[in-house]
Design an enzyme around this catalytic site. Structure first.
Site: not given
Length: 230
Positions: A14, A161, A164
């Protein structure tokens, strides 16, 4: 002139994978480390990451990416079995769910997403499920939830963030992957130092040395890397 076969390394997953080539990401670092590396037989390595989005809490509407823990584990099993079925030479490393900085995540996503539940405790549970699966299947795994949190300042230094990786977080992941590749008893070895370098022979067309009589073979130079990877 054709060069020797190069080992194929596939990153599959992902957004942790999607963003791995940005901002000093771990995908870009691995690509640099493995530049010009060859193998007599073309093995392949798949590094797979799923589970972070699954670990988000269920939305009251029924929408969203949440997948129950047991179902997530079985999905990982199916994906792993599929990858291993592709070739006897295919090697697989799974990445477990990393930690989340809950405050940073909420501050960066508020106003963008609706009701979102993402907690470090839930991430731990999904990480442990992935590790448990790898033990059952005899697979290599990077325990991201633990390795990232070994830094005291992980919550701000390793994440951009809240979810990530920053370059510092990516460096931790690269080190973990290389350690697995170094210790794995795979034949042939996929560790970068075990692979011959493409077109590494000396040449009179290399840069002239200071003695004016010889040349400098730069094929193994790593001076451009801030980190000297093992």
């Amino acid at each position: 002139m054709l060069g020797p076969c190069r080992p194929q390394i596939v990153l599959f997953g992902s957004s942790i994978v999607q963003f791995s080539f940005a901002n000093g990401g771990w995908g870009a670092t691995l690509a640099d480390i493995y530049a010009r590396k060859d193998a007599d037989i073309q093995p392949s390595l798949v590094i797979m990451y799923f589970g972070g989005n699954d670990a988000m809490g269920p939305h009251s509407s029924g929408l969203g990416p949440h997948v129950p823990l047991s179902e997530c584990k079985e999905n990982l099993r199916k994906l792993a079995n599929h990858i291993l079925s592709l070739s006897e030479k295919t090697r697989l490393i799974l990445l477990s769910c990393p930690p989340v900085n809950e405050d940073m995540f909420q501050s960066t996503t508020s106003g963008i997403f609706g009701q979102v539940t993402r907690s470090n405790e839930i991430c731990r549970q999904y990480s442990e499920a992935c590790i448990e699966l790898c033990k059952e299947m005899g697979l290599k795994v990077v325990d991201l939830w633990t390795s990232i949190q070994k830094r005291d300042d992980w919550a701000t230094a390793c994440l951009t963030d809240g979810v990530h990786f920053s370059s510092e977080g990516s460096d931790i992941l690269v080190a973990e992957i290389l350690q697995i590749l170094k210790e794995a008893e795979w034949e042939p070895s996929l560790h970068w130092k075990a692979l011959p370098t493409e077109f590494a022979e000396d040449s009179p067309y290399d840069l002239a040395a200071s003695d004016g009589k010889s040349t400098l073979n730069i094929s193994e130079w790593i001076f451009h890397r801030e980190d000297k990877w093992d």
